[in-house]
Structures are given as C-alpha cells and as structure tokens.
Design a protein around this motif. Structure first.
Motif, PDB file in Angstrom:
ATOM      1  N   ARG A   2       2.699   2.960 -12.692  1.00  0.00           N
ATOM      2  CA  ARG A   2       1.290   2.851 -12.018  1.00  0.00           C
ATOM      3  C   ARG A   2       0.813   1.271 -12.285  1.00  0.00           C
ATOM      4  NH1 ARG A   2      -2.406   7.547 -13.661  1.00  0.00           N
ATOM      5  NH2 ARG A   2      -2.999   7.234 -11.564  1.00  0.00           N
ATOM      6  N   SER A  12       0.951  -1.234  -0.098  1.00  0.00           N
ATOM      7  CA  SER A  12      -0.086  -0.001  -0.127  1.00  0.00           C
ATOM      8  C   SER A  12       0.829   1.481   0.026  1.00  0.00           C
ATOM      9  CB  SER A  12      -0.813   0.052   1.142  1.00  0.00           C
ATOM     10  OG  SER A  12      -0.228  -0.122   2.367  1.00  0.00           O
ATOM     11  N   HIS A  13       2.036   1.207   0.583  1.00  0.00           N
ATOM     12  CA  HIS A  13       2.969   2.406   0.754  1.00  0.00           C
ATOM     13  C   HIS A  13       3.603   2.465  -0.659  1.00  0.00           C
ATOM     14  CE1 HIS A  13       3.458   2.441   5.214  1.00  0.00           C
ATOM     15  NE2 HIS A  13       3.778   3.695   4.850  1.00  0.00           N
ATOM     16  N   PHE A  23      -4.461  -5.024  -0.490  1.00  0.00           N
ATOM     17  CA  PHE A  23      -2.991  -5.595  -0.004  1.00  0.00           C
ATOM     18  C   PHE A  23      -2.721  -5.917   1.224  1.00  0.00           C
ATOM     19  CE2 PHE A  23      -2.038  -2.108  -3.469  1.00  0.00           C
ATOM     20  CZ  PHE A  23      -1.796  -2.935  -4.403  1.00  0.00           C
ATOM     21  N   ALA A  65       6.917  12.513   3.424  1.00  0.00           N
ATOM     22  CA  ALA A  65       5.801  13.246   3.573  1.00  0.00           C
ATOM     23  C   ALA A  65       4.562  12.261   3.498  1.00  0.00           C
ATOM     24  CB  ALA A  65       5.418  14.256   2.216  1.00  0.00           C
ATOM     25  N   ILE A  66       4.666  11.119   2.549  1.00  0.00           N
ATOM     26  CA  ILE A  66       3.661  10.057   2.493  1.00  0.00           C
ATOM     27  C   ILE A  66       3.841   9.162   3.661  1.00  0.00           C
ATOM     28  CG2 ILE A  66       3.292   7.941   1.442  1.00  0.00           C
ATOM     29  CD1 ILE A  66       4.235   9.523  -1.233  1.00  0.00           C
ATOM     30  N   LEU A 125      -2.709   5.709   2.764  1.00  0.00           N
ATOM     31  CA  LEU A 125      -2.401   4.696   2.039  1.00  0.00           C
ATOM     32  C   LEU A 125      -3.521   3.651   1.252  1.00  0.00           C
ATOM     33  CD1 LEU A 125      -0.065   3.006   4.729  1.00  0.00           C
ATOM     34  CD2 LEU A 125       0.528   4.690   2.729  1.00  0.00           C
ATOM     35  N   PRO A 169       1.758  11.426   6.867  1.00  0.00           N
ATOM     36  CA  PRO A 169       0.820  12.380   6.668  1.00  0.00           C
ATOM     37  C   PRO A 169       0.299  13.282   7.527  1.00  0.00           C
ATOM     38  CG  PRO A 169      -0.212  10.200   6.957  1.00  0.00           C
ATOM     39  CD  PRO A 169       1.576   9.872   6.990  1.00  0.00           C
ATOM     40  N   GLU A 210       2.488   6.567  -6.946  1.00  0.00           N
ATOM     41  CA  GLU A 210       1.648   7.437  -7.405  1.00  0.00           C
ATOM     42  C   GLU A 210       1.908   9.068  -7.402  1.00  0.00           C
ATOM     43  OE1 GLU A 210      -1.338   7.451  -9.196  1.00  0.00           O
ATOM     44  OE2 GLU A 210      -1.149   5.522  -9.310  1.00  0.00           O
ATOM     45  N   GLU A 211       2.479   9.179  -6.143  1.00  0.00           N
ATOM     46  CA  GLU A 211       2.853  10.553  -5.743  1.00  0.00           C
ATOM     47  C   GLU A 211       4.446  11.253  -5.919  1.00  0.00           C
ATOM     48  OE1 GLU A 211       0.653  13.198  -3.036  1.00  0.00           O
ATOM     49  OE2 GLU A 211       0.173  11.483  -4.157  1.00  0.00           O
ATOM     50  N   VAL A 249       2.607   1.661  -3.663  1.00  0.00           N
ATOM     51  CA  VAL A 249       1.587   1.973  -4.657  1.00  0.00           C
ATOM     52  C   VAL A 249       1.501   3.451  -4.701  1.00  0.00           C
ATOM     53  CG1 VAL A 249      -0.809   1.935  -5.800  1.00  0.00           C
ATOM     54  CG2 VAL A 249       0.456   0.084  -4.980  1.00  0.00           C
ATOM     55  N   ARG A 250       1.472   4.034  -3.284  1.00  0.00           N
ATOM     56  CA  ARG A 250       1.341   5.508  -3.095  1.00  0.00           C
ATOM     57  C   ARG A 250       2.462   6.199  -3.401  1.00  0.00           C
ATOM     58  NH1 ARG A 250      -2.596   9.435  -0.542  1.00  0.00           N
ATOM     59  NH2 ARG A 250      -1.715  11.108  -1.644  1.00  0.00           N
ATOM     60  N   TRP A 289      -4.557  16.631   2.700  1.00  0.00           N
ATOM     61  CA  TRP A 289      -4.595  15.268   2.140  1.00  0.00           C
ATOM     62  C   TRP A 289      -6.075  14.654   1.336  1.00  0.00           C
ATOM     63  CZ3 TRP A 289      -0.145  12.416   1.514  1.00  0.00           C
ATOM     64  CH2 TRP A 289       0.901  13.022   2.051  1.00  0.00           C
ATOM     65  N   THR A 341      -5.265   5.169  -2.828  1.00  0.00           N
ATOM     66  CA  THR A 341      -5.061   5.032  -4.349  1.00  0.00           C
ATOM     67  C   THR A 341      -6.133   3.935  -4.798  1.00  0.00           C
ATOM     68  OG1 THR A 341      -3.764   2.979  -3.285  1.00  0.00           O
ATOM     69  CG2 THR A 341      -2.485   5.051  -3.844  1.00  0.00           C
TER      70      THR A 341
END
Lengths: 444, 136
Positions: free
Chosen positions: A366, A335-336, B28, A417-418, B63, A421, A342-343, A338-339, B91, B66
């Motif tokens: 992507r 999940s991290h 996931f 930053a991700i 998270l 958050p 994306e970011e 993919v973010r 966000w 997406t």
C-alpha cells in the motif's frame, strides 16, 4: 572485434539499454545498477548531437556498446513540421555521415520546413527517389561504418585523453549495417536497403571488420511464408553470427498467438538452419523468452521502448512514469498500479523484493504511491528486468511458461475487472490475457 | 452544456457547503476534474464530470478512488437516465446531475480502497495549488 554474445561471459538473453535521456546517465552509471544490464545501445543521432559528452560518458561507463545507425529516419523527410527532417539531431547525424548523403538530406530538410512548397501537414513524401542513386547509398554506407568506428574513439583519443589516462579506446561491440524499414521483400525500400547493406558490408570487410545486418519490417511480412523464406535466403548467408531485428510496432502484450508463433519460427530457422543469433531492437520479456530459440539479446529504454513504430517521431520530454509489475511482465500507469495493489487479493506478492522496492515499500504494497519518483521507478525496473533475465537463464522454458499460466490464473480476473470498470463499455481491455497467449504460443 | 460548465456548477455546489475545492489537480499521470475537501473531517471527495460519456467517467473515477473517501460522477441532467445505477453501486460512485444547478442525486458511500498515501499526496497538491481556479 568482439562478437555477440559468445565472447561475453554471460548466457543469452542479454539486455542492452537504449540510451535516450541525459538524466539516465546518473542511474545507469551508478553501482550496482550498472551490473544489471549487459550493454548500451546508443542511437546515432544522439551520439552525433552530443558528440563530445556521449563519447566521454561511454568511455567512463566501461560497458559494451553498439550504435544504432538510425538511417530509417531519412525515409520520409518531407512529412510534417515535426518530422525527423526538421530535427536538428537528424541533420547533425546526416552531416556526420557526410558525403553526397549529407548534401541530399540538407536539400530535403530545406523542403521539409517549407509547407508552402506543396506539402501539407500530415502528408508524407518518400525520399526513396533520392536514394535510388547508388552514389548516395554508397555514401551513406561508408559514412555509417566510419561514424560507428570513429565517433567515440576519436573523441576519447583527442579530448578525453588530455584529462585521464586511456588504457583502451572504447570500440563498439559490433557494427550495425544502415537500414530502412520495408513492408515487403522486394519493395522499393527493401531493394534500397539490401543494396546499401551490401555496400556497408564491403566497406567493413575491406577494413577487415564485420557488420551485422538489420532487418526492419512489419510482422505481416514475416507472416507471409514466401517473404519469410526470401528473407532467410537473403540474410541467412550473411557473414556474421548475428542479425538485428526490429519488428515495426510489435507490442508484445498485443501480439496474437499466431504472430508470436511466426516470430518464433523465424528465429528458429535462423538459429537451426543458419546458426545465427538474433538481437531484437525494442523487445521485452516475451522476446527474452525466445532465448531458447536463438534470441541473443534485446534492447529497450528505461520505462519505455519495448516496441516502436517506424513512422512515429518520438515525442520530446521524459517517458511516462509507470510501475513495472514483475509478475505481469508489463508496466501499469501509477494510478492503475495503486488501485491494483489496493484491490487485488494477494497484492503482497505482486510487488518485488528488489532493493529499491524493499527500501520504499518496506513490505507494504500500500506504500506504492511513495514510489512516484522517476529515478525510483527506473531503478526498480532495471532490477526487475535483471531478475527476469536470471530466471530465464537458470530455469527451463517450461518453468517460465508455467509461471505465466499461474499468474494469469491467479490475477487475470481481478486485474481485468479494475481495467474494465464499466461493464457496459464496448471496448474491453484484455487484462492479463497476453500472459496466456505467450504461454500458448511458446509451448510445444 | 459543456463539461467545463458542468464542473463549474459542481464546484459551486461543494463550495457552498464549505468544502475547499481544486480543479484539474494532478494525481500521478492524470488530472482530477474536481477535488473537494471537507474542512471539518478532512475527508476527500473526487468528482469526474462528463456530458454524456459516462463509461469513460466511471473508468476515470475508479482510478481516482484511491485518493478519496468518496467519489461522484457528474453528468448533464438530460443524460442522467442513461447512466446505469447498478454500475455506480458496484463501484461505490455517487451521482450528481447538472442543469441550472448541480444536485446530488445519489450520495456516495464511503470508499474501501482509499490509500492514505494517495490522500496525503492530493492534500499536499491542494495546499500547493491553492483554491479552485474557478473561485479566484
């Protein structure tokens, strides 16, 4: 007997895969994946438990292998119901080691299952008093040497040879001495460990072989200059070209500059003063960078096992599926990951061009969610690790450190930053600061 | 009010609006508190519920974004004043407050980090998991 790493046709660092799960067999035996690592580190309790299947697998794999004696498992047997004492594989291994030691373990394990005997869940009781007796230590040392020499070859000779022609019996690349974890040089476990290792050395030498000592301790022990010197004095003269090192719970992305410096200094002294290579159990990219200081090889599992705590019994089940970012030299949960793609600006450069990624991602980061498959993530990791190894072999340390600094400069802020958050969160995650720490600790 | 009660009421809110909902949907290595899909537009909304630990809720939503077109944090109404609106704006997270019922206090803007493969994955998981457990 072959020696590490001089008789292998490769330069350090070598990578050994720690065998953990049966499904990994298909992946690590597959062409061309089998060319991506240098050998297998087989935990003795798995070898004892699957005493026919694993030798047959090692024979078919035709890769160098070592056996991790796993003797630290028996340090605290009456801990809690899920501890090693109650694991069938630990019991089986003790039986395989045999002699007086097997009897002692059987007695202790009977106690382990009986909480009413005074041990509450969570409580720990050392077994050091059991191992204070030299007859037990000697029995363990003898059994451990014999097991490593015979566990695979006997099955191949007696069983496998019925079905296929055996040109050469697969012997281990080297023998590893039995070991215990100790917190300080001179403590009870250190004394038991050195006595046991001396006994194992005698047994091996009596048979004309050589055995590598295993040092299993905390980073705090190496941070103390007097203890470090005592270790060097005790192990520096050991008659082997390599020592094996496990730093308990040493997580490379959490290590401080000082801790990495201490490890570097320890390896450096082993190499320059005692001409000894180091084989690090549970290591990652940072440990591989120490090849320039005498790090011959590291071992780890596939997607796990770059660090390990002695006291934590690994949970059952498969390791978590994570994506290994080659530029970060670390894993991120999917999940991290993919973010991040994306970011983060420049994400295209974050995903690698290994055959697995090329096939699944087709140049588009992507598409990363499509890699959500255990076998795919494992293959990608093995390609990435091999590429890291080749990079270290072909380039200078300065090149490698410059690459770490560039990655930190370019991606740290966005990744951080991700991962943080909620700006008001008290616990701030470090982002990619560890890359900067490695570069600082290893430069100069 | 417990987190389960909060999510039950949020689930009712989306169900009343005609959304297909699923609780604890795998994504996931995680599970999403609530996924709601608008049957007309097929847009996916994710909601994370927290009684008062909004920081953890925000970290989890980031998270999960997406796989969605919109995202909400749901908190007990009495704790809502503590949630900094600037963090939610930063966000792109909407806010749902819950007491007797759930109310959308701040609508969620359209997300820019939606990954179509993740959306597809969640829709597929919903198809397999079926309707919301709470509504069966």
């Amino acid at each position: 007997m072959l020696r590490l790493p001089l008789t292998l046709s490769a330069e350090p660092p070598l990578t050994f895969l720690r065998y953990g799960m049966a499904p990994d067999k298909g992946i690590i035996g597959e062409d061309p994946i089998r060319e991506l690592y240098d050998g297998i580190l087989m935990p003795a309790h798995i070898l004892a438990f699957f005493h026919e299947a694993v030798p047959a697998f090692l024979f078919a794999l035709e890769k160098p292998y070592l056996v991790d004696p796993m003797t630290f498992m028996y340090q605290r047997m009456r801990s809690y119901s899920d501890d090693w004492g109650t694991r069938r594989s630990a019991r089986k291994l003790a039986d395989a080691y045999g002699g007086r030691f097997a009897e002692v373990v059987a007695e202790a394990a009977r106690g382990a299952g009986t909480v009413s005997q005074g041990t509450q869940p969570g409580q720990e009781q050392d077994t050091v008093e059991l191992l204070d007796h030299d007859d037990i230590l000697l029995s363990l040392a003898e059994g451990c040497v014999r097991f490593q020499q015979e566990a695979v070859t006997t099955v191949v000779r007696d069983r496998v040879s019925r079905y296929v022609r055996v040109e050469a019996e697969p012997t281990p690349l080297a023998l590893l001495a039995p070991y215990f974890h100790f917190e300080a040089v001179g403590d009870r476990w250190y004394r038991a460990c050195t006595r046991m290792q001396a006994a194992a050395r005698e047994v091996a030498e009596h048979q004309g072989g050589q055995i590598l000592p295993v040092i299993c301790t905390d980073i705090a022990c190496l941070e103390d200059a007097r203890q470090r010197d005592a270790l060097l004095a005790d192990y520096g003269e050991w008659p082997s070209d390599e020592i094996v090192l496990w730093i308990n719970g040493f997580r490379q992305s959490h290590a401080s500059r000082g801790q990495i410096g201490v490890l570097r200094s320890f390896l450096n002294q082993l190499w320059h003063h005692h001409r000894k290579w180091t084989f690090m159990l549970y290591g990652g990219y940072m440990a591989m960078l120490l090849a320039h200081e005498g790090m011959a090889a590291i071992s780890h599992g596939i997607l796990y096992g770059e660090d390990r705590l002695v006291r934590r019994v690994p949970p059952a089940g498969p390791p978590p599926d994570r994506y290994y970012f080659p530029r970060f030299h670390d894993f991120r949960p999917m999940s991290h990951a993919v973010r991040i793609v994306e970011e983060v600006p420049g994400a295209r450069e974050l995903v690698c061009g290994c055959p697995t990624c090329s096939e699944v991602l087709d140049g588009d980061p992507r598409r990363l969610p499509l890699m959500w498959d255990s076998a795919v993530l494992k293959k990608h990791f093995l390609y990435a690790r091999n590429k890291e190894k080749e990079f270290i072999r072909q380039r200078t340390l300065d090149d490698a450190l410059a690459e770490l600094r560039r990655t930190h400069e370019r991606y740290h802020e966005a990744v951080s930053a991700i991962e943080n958050p909620a700006t008001a969160m008290r616990q701030q995650l470090a982002g990619l600061d560890y890359l900067h720490t490695w570069a600082e600790a290893l430069s100069g | 009010m417990s987190e389960a009660e909060i999510m039950k009421r949020v689930c009712d809110l989306f169900a009343r609006r005609g959304y297909a909902t699923a609780r604890e949907l795998p994504f996931f290595e995680r599970r999403l508190d609530l996924v709601a899909v608008d049957p007309k537009s097929s847009r996916v909304t994710v909601v994370e519920g927290k009684v008062k630990n909004w920081q953890r809720g925000v970290a989890q939503i980031v998270l999960a974004q997406t796989c969605a077109h919109a995202s909400f944090l749901a908190v007990a109404k009495e704790y809502a004043p503590r949630v900094p609106r600037d963090v939610l704006r930063e966000w792109s997270i909407g806010l749902i407050t819950v007491d007797g019922e759930a109310h959308i206090e701040t609508d969620a803007p359209r997300l820019k980090c939606t990954n179509r493969y993740c959306v597809r994955m969640v829709r597929e998981a919903m198809r397999i998991e079926g309707k919301c457990y709470a509504c069966r």
